[in-house]
Write a protein that holds these residues in place. Structure first.
Motif, PDB file in Angstrom:
ATOM      1  N   ASP B 106      -8.497  -3.267  84.174  1.00  0.00           N
ATOM      2  CA  ASP B 106      -7.417  -2.965  85.214  1.00  0.00           C
ATOM      3  C   ASP B 106      -7.532  -1.695  85.760  1.00  0.00           C
ATOM      4  N   HIS B 107      -7.867  -0.623  84.976  1.00  0.00           N
ATOM      5  CA  HIS B 107      -7.978   0.479  85.466  1.00  0.00           C
ATOM      6  C   HIS B 107      -9.377   1.333  84.852  1.00  0.00           C
ATOM      7  N   HIS B 128     -16.094   0.176  90.834  1.00  0.00           N
ATOM      8  CA  HIS B 128     -15.187  -0.352  91.675  1.00  0.00           C
ATOM      9  C   HIS B 128     -15.325  -1.838  91.430  1.00  0.00           C
ATOM     10  N   GLY B 134      -6.457  -4.665  93.073  1.00  0.00           N
ATOM     11  CA  GLY B 134      -5.143  -3.941  92.800  1.00  0.00           C
ATOM     12  C   GLY B 134      -5.350  -3.091  91.312  1.00  0.00           C
ATOM     13  N   GLY B 135      -6.265  -2.886  90.745  1.00  0.00           N
ATOM     14  CA  GLY B 135      -6.789  -2.135  89.738  1.00  0.00           C
ATOM     15  C   GLY B 135      -6.928  -0.578  90.642  1.00  0.00           C
ATOM     16  N   THR B 136      -6.750   0.465  89.640  1.00  0.00           N
ATOM     17  CA  THR B 136      -6.930   1.733  89.968  1.00  0.00           C
ATOM     18  C   THR B 136      -8.141   2.482  89.408  1.00  0.00           C
ATOM     19  N   THR B 138      -9.033   6.520  88.471  1.00  0.00           N
ATOM     20  CA  THR B 138      -8.669   7.907  88.692  1.00  0.00           C
ATOM     21  C   THR B 138      -9.845   8.626  88.418  1.00  0.00           C
ATOM     22  N   PHE B 189     -12.714   2.449  97.934  1.00  0.00           N
ATOM     23  CA  PHE B 189     -11.366   2.202  97.463  1.00  0.00           C
ATOM     24  C   PHE B 189     -10.324   2.403  98.609  1.00  0.00           C
ATOM     25  N   GLU B 266      -7.373   2.557  94.905  1.00  0.00           N
ATOM     26  CA  GLU B 266      -6.999   1.010  94.284  1.00  0.00           C
ATOM     27  C   GLU B 266      -8.255   0.356  94.735  1.00  0.00           C
ATOM     28  N   THR B 268      -9.382  -2.912  96.244  1.00  0.00           N
ATOM     29  CA  THR B 268      -8.628  -3.953  96.965  1.00  0.00           C
ATOM     30  C   THR B 268      -9.397  -5.513  96.703  1.00  0.00           C
TER      31      THR B 268
END
Lengths: 271, 271
Positions: B106-107, B128, B134-136, B138, B189, B266, B268
């Motif tokens: 998810d992240h 990616h 929709g995951g992010t 950082t 992203f 994010e 996509t």
């Protein structure tokens, strides 16, 4: 100081100063409020770029805004009148020969002024005398050494260095932002707190790309082209390449960074 | 990458990395929280300096923390166990040959890793693929070009430049922080937002004088003395003068500035 003022006094320059004020108001001034009835001395108000923000954010405070230039004061006064501000008195005065008595003010505000002075600590010490015990001084200065960007460019740094060198020749210091803390301490202020205000610009922030990278910073550097070349600091071609590279940082994949420093100190005793 | 890792793998270096993490935790990580049950991939966890913060701030998330170094992973695992964290699985893996399926997370969290990679966009594009739509992601990186200080010192800048040159020779980029935005955009992203995290240090902030100026930044530059001199990048005397000048910025009237960049983007589509 008039002759030596590195930014000049031309119409285009005044437009730049207004753009700059517009883009940066929140970043620099949102935490500056003066209580009702307090007496505030604004030093070096120029054409009133900061004055209007100060006056509107603290409508019950009474400002005395001074500058060395009659022409700038006239523009500032006209601007404030147009905006309907009635809490500002403008007065021509020299920071090193202030016509006010000791402890005449509750607060002093100095923005983009120390960078032009050869003796900033002496100026701050004189301002210290203007404050009642417990009064505050607020100082805001930029620092051209805080400038970096993507794509990086040696020519762009060389063009920026011209502005730094010209300002030094005029007795000023374009790298003074980082020194706000030691300057305030050296001038006898206590409880000094400095907070950096970094302007970070990428293409997700289009108002800053235009308002800061292009119209504030790059326009300012562009403005020293003639004196920089005349002074033999740089070749015209290299300067122009540097300016092109600064505009390049305003494209979609570009990034531009600059930092202002805001310091607040307290007057402990009326010295 | 093991041989080329510019910071080295020594005990003193690990102590520095822990000091750094301690002083900077709030600045860098206070706005990173992952929801209960979310699957988070931490890339390049090293000795766990960031892992422990992530795991403690999002105790209901499930972390998979990878690194290329078995030795670092062992230290990280021991550290997390000592702290009573049970929501982290450690696994040896290469960022360019990830053993997970597409959209397995998810992240993704990447801190102080891209600076060591010759192909950061390719790495980000591979990450990616690990994210669900929709995951992010950082990303946190420093930028040595954001370093300036008072008193200014050409020798100190020369010593810092040694670190930049050595990292470049090793295939990395010590000036990558300013590029976080274009790198994330180039890797596909969306909704990318970058926020700078400036470390401003003067003597009113003694924990940063010691924890950052001395024990983090200057100690890091000091750590490249031998390789910098061996590579002929600088004379020993000049390097030592630069280090002295960096320590000088930690005195009562000194100021030190450095900026980290934190970007969030994010995923996509699962590409």
């Amino acid at each position: 100081m008039t002759e030596a003022y590195v930014h000049g006094y031309h119409a285009k320059e005044n437009e730049r100063l207004r753009d700059q004020a517009g883009a940066l108001v929140d970043l620099l001034h949102s935490d500056t409020h003066y209580p009702a009835g307090s007496r505030v001395l604004e030093v070096g108000c120029g054409v009133g770029a900061q004055t209007i923000t100060l006056a509107q954010r603290s409508p019950e405070a009474r400002f005395t805004s001074i500058d060395i230039s009659e022409a700038s004061l006239a523009q500032a006064a006209e601007r404030l009148t147009r905006a309907g501000c009635t809490n500002v008195a403008f007065q021509r005065a020299d920071i090193f020969a202030l016509p006010f008595g000791a402890a005449a003010f509750d607060h002093v505000f100095v923005c983009f002024v120390l960078e032009h002075l050869a003796r900033p600590v002496q100026a701050l010490a004189l301002l210290h005398r203007q404050l009642r015990p417990g009064g505050t001084i607020t100082v805001i200065e930029g620092d051209h050494g805080s400038t970096y960007f993507h794509p990086d460019s040696a020519a762009a740094h060389a063009a920026i260095q011209c502005q730094v060198a010209l300002q030094r020749t005029a007795g000023g210091n374009a790298l003074i932002g980082r020194q706000v803390y030691p300057l305030l301490v050296a001038a006898g202020f206590s409880a000094v707190r400095v907070s950096p205000r970094m302007v970070y610009v990428d293409s997700s922030r289009p108002h800053l790309v235009d308002g800061f990278t292009r119209k504030t910073f790059t326009a300012m550097i562009e403005g020293v082209r003639a004196p920089a070349i005349a002074a033999g600091l740089i070749e015209a071609e290299r300067f122009d390449a540097g300016i092109r590279d600064l505009y390049r940082t305003a494209e979609a994949d570009g990034v531009f960074c600059y930092t202002f420093f805001k310091g607040v100190g307290e007057a402990t005793v009326s010295s």
